[in-house]
Design a protein around this motif. Structure first.
Motif, short mmCIF file in Angstrom:
data_model
loop_
_atom_site.label_atom_id
_atom_site.label_comp_id
_atom_site.label_asym_id
_atom_site.label_seq_id
_atom_site.Cartn_x
_atom_site.Cartn_y
_atom_site.Cartn_z
N PRO A 92 0.80 -1.23 0.00
CA PRO A 92 0.00 0.00 0.00
C PRO A 92 0.83 1.28 0.00
N THR A 106 0.73 4.13 -2.93
CA THR A 106 0.53 5.55 -2.68
C THR A 106 1.65 6.38 -3.29
N SER A 115 -7.29 0.52 -10.40
CA SER A 115 -6.68 -0.72 -9.91
C SER A 115 -7.62 -1.89 -10.13
N VAL A 134 -8.74 -5.29 -6.35
CA VAL A 134 -9.74 -4.56 -5.58
C VAL A 134 -9.56 -4.72 -4.07
N TRP A 135 -8.76 -5.69 -3.63
CA TRP A 135 -8.54 -5.83 -2.18
C TRP A 135 -7.55 -4.78 -1.68
N MET A 136 -6.92 -4.02 -2.61
CA MET A 136 -6.05 -2.91 -2.24
C MET A 136 -6.63 -1.66 -2.88
N PRO A 137 -7.41 -0.88 -2.15
CA PRO A 137 -8.10 0.26 -2.75
C PRO A 137 -7.12 1.21 -3.46
N ALA A 138 -7.56 1.72 -4.60
CA ALA A 138 -6.76 2.68 -5.36
C ALA A 138 -6.66 3.98 -4.58
N GLY A 142 -9.46 7.81 -7.49
CA GLY A 142 -9.06 6.42 -7.31
C GLY A 142 -10.23 5.51 -7.64
N ASP A 180 -11.53 1.49 -8.11
CA ASP A 180 -11.35 0.05 -7.96
C ASP A 180 -12.32 -0.63 -8.92
N TYR A 206 -14.12 -3.81 -11.12
CA TYR A 206 -14.49 -5.21 -11.30
C TYR A 206 -14.81 -5.41 -12.79
#
Length: 314
Positions: A219, A223, A237, A240-244, A254, A256, A258
């Motif tokens: 993360p 950043t 991104s 999706v488990w690591m938010p943009a 940002g 995310d 799918y």
């Protein structure tokens, strides 16, 4: 028919190559005789049980989100398609997939297969091709002349993202590892950075309009990369488990994403393949019975490039 299924969540050893009933198409469905499916990274997360909340399954479950094959049966209302049509598609996450000799598919999810490459190889296009297209054009709204940094360009999605961004008239900066640098360069990137040998935030000397992240990343590092995006730019991104990371003060969005099935977009990708404008890269072809070993290699981090999976009927 033969299929690979898992009856419980867990490691690659829960996958079983076994006999199952051949499915019968319902309303709006077709049955496809599978020429090939693929392995995608999300397959491992689904099998391990990490995606149960967004993607609830009924077990046992057959994985395989991509399909290339030939229609051999039509359900009621499956208009516009005929038995014998060669098709490709991105299947719904929560129904049985294409790691089998036959699979059911929603008629509206399918597109005619490319004619310029082997049918089985075309299975390498749907999910990753649609991910790249939607990231660049639906979410980033990439325009000619913009600068884009593609982090994780050495993966299967990255190969399409580089090609599509370059074709759109963008200046493409791509990161990869030593084993993928040659592949990323061949895809057409203007600049290629070996992230194992150079600090990306130092190597990129001018701001970018778009940051597209396609790979797991720390993360703090994510950043830092987002700091390369100009004011008013966008970070997209697929992980999706690591938010943009966004920056409201600078107007950096940002997103995310799918991926979703879209037959119209898939048809456009197919047209580009047939015109020679988009290359479908297949690293390896394996028989269906070997799918558990593919999952194991992916879990160990030793899988490189796009793997297609061939049933015995192909």
């Amino acid at each position: 028919m033969k299929a690979v299924r898992f009856h419980e969540y867990g490691g690659p050893d829960v996958l079983r190559y076994e006999d199952v009933d051949r499915p019968v198409p319902g309303a709006g469905q077709v049955r496809v005789r599978v020429a090939a499916t693929t392995f995608n990274g999300v397959d491992g997360n689904i099998r391990a049980g990490f995606m149960q909340e967004p993607m609830p399954l009924t077990l046992p479950h057959i994985p395989g989100l991509d399909v290339a094959g030939t229609i051999d049966a039509l359900g009621e209302g499956a208009g516009g398609l005929e038995i014998g049509d060669r098709v490709i598609g991105f299947l719904p996450f929560v129904v049985d997939g294409a790691s089998a000799e036959y699979v059911l598919a929603p008629a509206e999810s399918l597109a005619p297969a490319p004619t310029g490459i082997p049918l089985a190889d075309a299975a390498a296009l749907p999910l990753v091709g649609l991910t790249a297209w939607q990231a660049l054009f639906d979410h980033a709204e990439l325009k000619p002349g913009q600068r884009i940094l593609i982090s994780g360009a050495g993966g299967a999605v990255g190969g399409y993202a580089v090609q599509l961004a370059k074709a759109a008239g963008a200046h493409v900066i791509a990161t990869g590892s030593p084993r993928s640098i040659e592949r990323v360069t061949a895809a057409g990137a203007d600049e290629v950075i070996d992230h194992t040998a150079a600090e990306v935030t130092t190597a990129v000397t001018d701001p970018v309009d778009v940051l597209l992240n396609l790979a797991p990343i720390d993360p703090a590092r994510f950043t830092a990369l987002a700091g390369l995006v100009r004011d008013g730019g966008v970070v997209v991104s697929s992980t999706v488990w690591m938010p943009a990371p966004a920056d409201q003060e600078r107007g950096v969005r940002g997103i995310d994403m799918y991926v979703r099935s879209d037959a119209e977009q898939l048809s456009e990708l197919v047209a580009r393949v047939d015109r020679g404008e988009l290359t479908v890269d297949v690293a390896e072809r394996v028989p269906l019975a070997d799918l558990p070993s593919v999952h194991a290699r992916a879990a160990a981090g030793t899988l490189s490039g796009k793997v297609i999976v061939l049933p015995t009927t192909a």
